[in-house]
Design a protein around this motif. Structure first.
Motif, PDB file in Angstrom:
ATOM      1  N   SER A 200       0.845  -1.203   0.000  1.00 20.27           N
ATOM      2  CA  SER A 200       0.000   0.000   0.000  1.00 20.27           C
ATOM      3  C   SER A 200       0.874   1.245   0.000  1.00 20.27           C
ATOM      4  CB  SER A 200      -0.886   0.030   1.243  1.00 20.27           C
ATOM      5  OG  SER A 200      -2.037  -0.709   0.992  1.00 20.27           O
ATOM      6  N   PRO A 201       0.561   2.221  -0.870  1.00 15.37           N
ATOM      7  CA  PRO A 201       1.376   3.445  -0.903  1.00 15.37           C
ATOM      8  C   PRO A 201       1.449   4.117   0.466  1.00 15.37           C
ATOM      9  CG  PRO A 201      -0.136   3.393  -2.763  1.00 15.37           C
ATOM     10  CD  PRO A 201      -0.515   2.241  -1.876  1.00 15.37           C
ATOM     11  N   GLU A 202       2.649   4.649   0.748  1.00 13.40           N
ATOM     12  CA  GLU A 202       2.870   5.360   2.011  1.00 13.40           C
ATOM     13  C   GLU A 202       3.230   6.799   1.671  1.00 13.40           C
ATOM     14  OE1 GLU A 202       6.333   3.235   3.184  1.00 13.40           O
ATOM     15  OE2 GLU A 202       5.213   1.459   3.848  1.00 13.40           O
ATOM     16  N   PRO A 203       2.749   7.764   2.483  1.00 15.17           N
ATOM     17  CA  PRO A 203       3.130   9.161   2.218  1.00 15.17           C
ATOM     18  C   PRO A 203       4.646   9.299   2.110  1.00 15.17           C
ATOM     19  CG  PRO A 203       1.385   9.070   3.839  1.00 15.17           C
ATOM     20  CD  PRO A 203       1.798   7.649   3.585  1.00 15.17           C
ATOM     21  N   THR A 204       5.097   9.911   1.046  1.00 13.12           N
ATOM     22  CA  THR A 204       6.531   9.949   0.718  1.00 13.12           C
ATOM     23  C   THR A 204       6.900  11.316   0.149  1.00 13.12           C
ATOM     24  OG1 THR A 204       6.407   7.592   0.164  1.00 13.12           O
ATOM     25  CG2 THR A 204       8.320   8.786  -0.695  1.00 13.12           C
ATOM     26  N   THR A 205       8.042  11.825   0.575  1.00 19.26           N
ATOM     27  CA  THR A 205       8.542  13.080  -0.003  1.00 19.26           C
ATOM     28  C   THR A 205       9.529  12.728  -1.108  1.00 19.26           C
ATOM     29  OG1 THR A 205       8.251  14.214   2.093  1.00 19.26           O
ATOM     30  CG2 THR A 205       9.746  15.242   0.533  1.00 19.26           C
ATOM     31  N   VAL A 206       9.374  13.380  -2.239  1.00 18.66           N
ATOM     32  CA  VAL A 206      10.202  13.056  -3.410  1.00 18.66           C
ATOM     33  C   VAL A 206      11.008  14.290  -3.820  1.00 18.66           C
ATOM     34  CG1 VAL A 206      10.145  12.204  -5.795  1.00 18.66           C
ATOM     35  CG2 VAL A 206       8.411  11.415  -4.163  1.00 18.66           C
ATOM     36  N   SER A 207      12.311  14.097  -3.948  1.00 19.74           N
ATOM     37  CA  SER A 207      13.200  15.204  -4.326  1.00 19.74           C
ATOM     38  C   SER A 207      13.094  15.499  -5.826  1.00 19.74           C
ATOM     39  CB  SER A 207      14.639  14.812  -3.974  1.00 19.74           C
ATOM     40  OG  SER A 207      15.530  15.728  -4.563  1.00 19.74           O
ATOM     41  N   LEU A 208      13.295  16.766  -6.177  1.00 16.34           N
ATOM     42  CA  LEU A 208      13.307  17.155  -7.592  1.00 16.34           C
ATOM     43  C   LEU A 208      14.736  17.436  -8.078  1.00 16.34           C
ATOM     44  CD1 LEU A 208      10.173  19.525  -7.637  1.00 16.34           C
ATOM     45  CD2 LEU A 208      10.252  17.076  -8.120  1.00 16.34           C
ATOM     46  N   THR A 209      15.711  17.075  -7.245  1.00 22.72           N
ATOM     47  CA  THR A 209      17.113  17.274  -7.639  1.00 22.72           C
ATOM     48  C   THR A 209      17.633  16.001  -8.322  1.00 22.72           C
ATOM     49  OG1 THR A 209      17.582  18.858  -5.899  1.00 22.72           O
ATOM     50  CG2 THR A 209      19.465  17.598  -6.709  1.00 22.72           C
ATOM     51  N   VAL A 210      18.360  16.199  -9.409  1.00 23.63           N
ATOM     52  CA  VAL A 210      18.965  15.040 -10.086  1.00 23.63           C
ATOM     53  C   VAL A 210      20.439  14.969  -9.682  1.00 23.63           C
ATOM     54  CG1 VAL A 210      19.519  13.980 -12.305  1.00 23.63           C
ATOM     55  CG2 VAL A 210      17.351  15.191 -12.016  1.00 23.63           C
ATOM     56  N   GLU A 211      20.825  13.855  -9.099  1.00 28.27           N
ATOM     57  CA  GLU A 211      22.211  13.704  -8.646  1.00 28.27           C
ATOM     58  C   GLU A 211      23.141  13.482  -9.834  1.00 28.27           C
ATOM     59  OE1 GLU A 211      22.498  10.768  -5.527  1.00 28.27           O
ATOM     60  OE2 GLU A 211      20.806  11.658  -4.438  1.00 28.27           O
ATOM     61  N   LYS A 212      24.416  13.806  -9.614  1.00 33.25           N
ATOM     62  CA  LYS A 212      25.388  13.645 -10.708  1.00 33.25           C
ATOM     63  C   LYS A 212      25.529  12.159 -11.089  1.00 33.25           C
ATOM     64  CE  LYS A 212      29.488  13.371  -7.847  1.00 33.25           C
ATOM     65  NZ  LYS A 212      30.692  13.968  -7.378  1.00 33.25           N
ATOM     66  N   GLY A 213      25.947  11.939 -12.313  1.00 28.81           N
ATOM     67  CA  GLY A 213      26.167  10.561 -12.767  1.00 28.81           C
ATOM     68  C   GLY A 213      25.034  10.058 -13.652  1.00 28.81           C
ATOM     69  N   PRO A 214      25.239   8.875 -14.237  1.00 30.47           N
ATOM     70  CA  PRO A 214      24.268   8.336 -15.194  1.00 30.47           C
ATOM     71  C   PRO A 214      22.881   8.126 -14.580  1.00 30.47           C
ATOM     72  CG  PRO A 214      26.280   7.023 -15.181  1.00 30.47           C
ATOM     73  CD  PRO A 214      26.383   7.980 -14.043  1.00 30.47           C
ATOM     74  N   PHE A 215      21.875   8.443 -15.352  1.00 29.47           N
ATOM     75  CA  PHE A 215      20.504   8.216 -14.871  1.00 29.47           C
ATOM     76  C   PHE A 215      19.555   7.922 -16.025  1.00 29.47           C
ATOM     77  CE2 PHE A 215      20.635  12.744 -15.774  1.00 29.47           C
ATOM     78  CZ  PHE A 215      19.332  13.127 -16.103  1.00 29.47           C
ATOM     79  N   ILE A 216      18.408   7.384 -15.657  1.00 25.20           N
ATOM     80  CA  ILE A 216      17.343   7.081 -16.637  1.00 25.20           C
ATOM     81  C   ILE A 216      16.051   7.727 -16.133  1.00 25.20           C
ATOM     82  CG2 ILE A 216      15.939   5.229 -17.688  1.00 25.20           C
ATOM     83  CD1 ILE A 216      18.386   3.347 -17.265  1.00 25.20           C
ATOM     84  N   VAL A 217      15.317   8.334 -17.031  1.00 25.53           N
ATOM     85  CA  VAL A 217      14.015   8.909 -16.694  1.00 25.53           C
ATOM     86  C   VAL A 217      12.937   7.936 -17.176  1.00 25.53           C
ATOM     87  CG1 VAL A 217      12.418  10.812 -17.202  1.00 25.53           C
ATOM     88  CG2 VAL A 217      14.845  11.284 -16.795  1.00 25.53           C
ATOM     89  N   VAL A 218      12.026   7.570 -16.289  1.00 26.91           N
ATOM     90  CA  VAL A 218      10.947   6.635 -16.667  1.00 26.91           C
ATOM     91  C   VAL A 218       9.614   7.360 -16.572  1.00 26.91           C
ATOM     92  CG1 VAL A 218       9.976   4.354 -16.321  1.00 26.91           C
ATOM     93  CG2 VAL A 218      12.230   4.870 -15.457  1.00 26.91           C
ATOM     94  N   THR A 219       8.858   7.311 -17.636  1.00 24.03           N
ATOM     95  CA  THR A 219       7.566   7.988 -17.642  1.00 24.03           C
ATOM     96  C   THR A 219       6.443   7.011 -17.998  1.00 24.03           C
ATOM     97  OG1 THR A 219       6.450  10.001 -18.385  1.00 24.03           O
ATOM     98  CG2 THR A 219       7.689   8.791 -20.066  1.00 24.03           C
TER      99      THR A 219
END
Ligand code: FS2
Ligand code: SF4
Length: 528
Positions: A200-219
C-alpha cells in the motif's frame, strides 16, 4: 482523417487534414480506425461464438490501449496489431466473412460510418468507445501484474459490439453508464494488483534534484516496467528518476526499497519537449503521453509495451533494458548534482496518500469536520495539457480556504503539487493520491466519509473539480456519473464529442458544468 477524442482537438471540433494537433499523421489515424473496426469485427465474432478466450480479451485490451492519444505513432506496429486481430477473428468465426446474412455480425465496422452518424448517436458511441479505450489501459496494467476479471473482459466485447450495432439513444445511453460501472471494477482490479504486488502506498517526499552521474528517466503508468528496470539497473551506478504519471511509484514499499530510485524529474507530459531537450539521459516511455520527440533528444527515446514511435528503440516483451542502460552509461548524466524545481518553485513534492493512508486517519478527519476545523474537501484532479486556461487549476488550489483539504491525482497535479498549503490537524492540506486510476482510491475515501457522516456522497462537503485531456479521463468521468456524483466542474473545455443534446442530458441529470473562474467556482462550491 477525423479524430476528436482528446481535449486539444483542432478548433475544439476535430482534427482533420494531414495530421492531428498531437502530431498523429493522417495515415496513422486511418490505421487506428481500421484497428478499431477490426476490433468491433472481433467482438462480433465473440458474440456469435458466445465466449472469448484470454488471448482474445488481451488482444482487444491491447488494441484499444494502442489507440489512446499519445500512445502509438507507429504504422508498422499498428499494421501488426490489425493482422493479429483479423487472425483471431478468422479463427473464431471462419465462415462469417463469406456469409451474406444481414445479421450485422459478419464483418468489420467502417469507422467512417461512426464519424458521419447523427450527432447524438455519434456522441453516445464516442463516449462508449473513448471510455473503453481508457478502461483498456487500466485492464492492461492489471493484466501485466497477473490480474484479470471476466466481467471486465466480457464488457469490452459487449461495448465494442454496441458501437457497431446500437442505433438509438435508449439502447446506447445505458451502455455509456455501464462503461462507468465496469470501469469502477477495472480500477478496483488495478488497485488490488498494484497494492498486492507492491504494497500500500505510504506518504513519501520526493526530491526534484537530479544527482550527478548516469541516470534514466521513466515515464508513463506501468509500475511493472519500472520494477524490471530497477532490478536490471541495481548496482550499475545508474539512478532512476520518475516523470509524469510515474511519480506515485515512489510511495509503493516494494519499489521505494530500491535506493537508486532517487527522485522525480520534470513535470507533466506537455512540457516534455522542453524538459528533455539536451537531457544527458535516456527516457523510457511505458505508456502515454508521448509527444513526437525533437531532434535534440530523439536518440534517447525508448518505448515499451504498446507505446511506439517510428525510429525509437522499442523494448520488446523480453524486457531486456540493456539498450537503455547502455545509453545512460554513454551519456553519463550531469557532472554535478542539479537542482530542479516544480512549476511554483518548490524543490520537492509529496505523494502516496492512497485510500489506505488517508483512511488510516479517518478518525482525525471526522473529528476535524465535527469540530469545524475542516470545512470542505476538493478533489482537484485529472490530466494536464498544453492549451491555455489550465492555469485555472493552479489558481483554484492556491485560493482554496485554509480550512479545506485538496486531494489530487493524475498529471494535472504538476500545476500545484510543489506548493506548501500547510496542514490541518497534522494532515497536509494537499494530498496526492496517485495516478489517474487512483480515482478509485478517491472514490473509496468519499464513500467512507459518507458512511461516517451517515449521508450520501453528494451531501458531503466535497467538490469535484476535474481536468481532462485523454480517454482515461472519459472512463473516470463516466464512473463518477455511474455513482450518481453531481455538480462536477469540468475543464478546461468540454469534450467536442459531447453533442448539445447529450450535454443537456448531463447538465439536467448530473449538474455537470464547465469551469468558469477560480473565484466564481470556489464561491459557488463553498455555498457563499
Ligand atoms: Fe496525464 Fe497523459 Fe494519466 Fe493521462 S500523462 S494525460 O495519460 O492518464 O493522465
Ligand atoms: Fe487530434 Fe487529439 Fe485525435 Fe490527436 S488524439 S488527432 S490531437 S483529437
Amino acid at each position: 482523417m477525423f479524430c476528436f477524442q482528446c481535449e486539444q482537438t483542432a478548433g475544439c471540433t476535430g482534427c482533420t487534414g494531414k495530421a492531428g494537433v498531437c502530431g498523429k499523421k493522417a495515415d496513422t489515424a486511418k490505421l487506428q480506425d481500421e484497428l478499431t473496426g477490426a476490433l468491433i469485427g472481433l467482438a462480433r465474432a465473440v458474440d456469435s461464438n458466445g465466449e472469448g478466450t484470454q488471448e482474445v480479451y488481451n488482444t482487444i485490451i491491447e488494441g484499444l490501449f494502442t489507440t489512446i492519444t499519445n500512445v502509438s505513432f507507429d504504422n508498422e506496429s499498428l499494421e501488426k496489431m490489425i493482422a493479429k486481430v483479423r487472425k483471431l477473428e478468422q479463427a473464431l468465426a471462419p465462415d462469417c466473412g463469406s456469409c451474406a446474412s444481414p445479421c450485422g455480425k459478419n464483418s468489420e465496422f467502417n469507422m467512417d460510418d461512426l464519424w458521419t452518424a447523427n450527432e447524438d448517436i455519434r456522441s453516445l458511441k464516442s463516449l462508449i468507445l473513448f471510455g473503453i479505450r481508457g478502461m483498456a489501459a487500466y485492464a492492461y496494467h492489471a493484466n501485466v501484474l497477473g490480474y484479470t476479471d471476466e466481467e471486465v473482459n466480457k464488457f469490452f466485447c459487449e461495448a465494442l459490439f454496441m458501437i457497431g450495432y446500437g442505433e438509438d439513444q435508449d439502447t446506447l445511453l445505458p451502455v455509456v453508464l455501464k462503461v462507468g460501472e465496469i470501469n469502477l471494477k477495472c480500477m478496483a482490479l488495478l488497485d488490488k494488483a498494484n497494492t498486492e504486488t507492491y504494497g500500500s502506498p505510504e506518504p513519501t517526499t520526493v526530491s526534484l534534484t537530479v544527482e550527478k552521474g548516469p541516470f534514466i528517466v521513466v515515464t508513463g503508468h506501468d509500475l511493472k516496467d519500472l520494477q524490471l528496470l530497477l532490478e536490471q539497473t541495481e548496482g550499475k551506478g545508474i539512478n532512476i528518476y520518475t516523470h509524469g504519471e510515474m511519480l506515485p511509484a515512489h510511495a509503493y514499499p516494494k519499489l521505494k526499497k530500491f535506493s537508486h530510485l532517487k527522485g522525480n524529474f520534470g513535470t507533466a507530459w506537455q512540457n516534455q519537449q522542453k524538459e528533455f531537450d539536451n537531457l544527458p539521459a535516456p527516457i523510457l516511455y511505458t505508456t502515454n503521453c508521448l509527444m513526437p520527440p525533437r531532434k535534440s533528444y530523439e536518440d534517447r527515446v525508448f518505448t515499451t509495451e504498446v507505446v511506439a514511435f517510428p525510429g525509437a528503440v522499442h523494448i520488446d516483451d523480453n524486457k531486456d533494458f540493456t539498450p537503455v542502460i547502455e545509453k545512460a552509461l554513454a551519456l553519463g548524466g550531469f557532472t554535478k548534482d542539479t537542482e530542479f524545481t516544480g512549476i511554483n518553485g518548490g524543490k520537492e513534492v509529496t505523494t502516496g496518500f492512497g485510500h489506505a493512508a488517508i483512511l488510516s486517519h479517518a478518525g482525525t478527519v471526522v473529528e476535524a469536520v465535527k469540530s469545524g476545523a475542516l470545512k470542505h474537501f476538493f478533489l482537484v484532479a485529472g490530466c494536464d495539457g498544453a492549451k491555455p486556461g489550465r492555469n485555472y487549476y493552479t489558481e483554484f488550489v492556491k485560493q482554496t480556504p485554509k480550512n479545506s483539504i485538496v486531494l489530487t491525482l493524475a498529471c494535472g497535479k504538476y500545476r500545484f503539487n510543489d506548493l506548501n498549503l500547510g496542514e490541518i490537524g497534522g494532515l497536509p492540506r494537499l494530498m496526492d493520491m496517485g495516478q489517474c486510476n487512483d480515482a478509485y482510491g478517491a472514490i473509496q475515501v468519499a464513500v467512507a466519509l459518507a458512511k461516517a457522516f451517515n449521508c450520501s456522497v453528494n451531501e458531503l462537503p466535497l467538490s469535484f473539480v476535474i481536468s481532462w485531456y485523454e480517454q482515461k479521463a472519459v472512463c473516470i468521468l463516466l464512473t463518477l456519473l455511474h455513482l450518481g456524483i453531481k455538480n462536477i466542474k469540468l475543464g478546461p473545455s468540454l469534450p467536442a464529442f459531447v453533442s448539445p443534446n447529450i450535454l443537456n442530458f448531463l447538465v439536467e441529470n448530473y449538474g455537470i458544468a464547465p469551469i468558469t473562474t477560480p473565484e466564481q467556482d470556489l464561491a459557488e462550491l463553498l455555498g457563499k
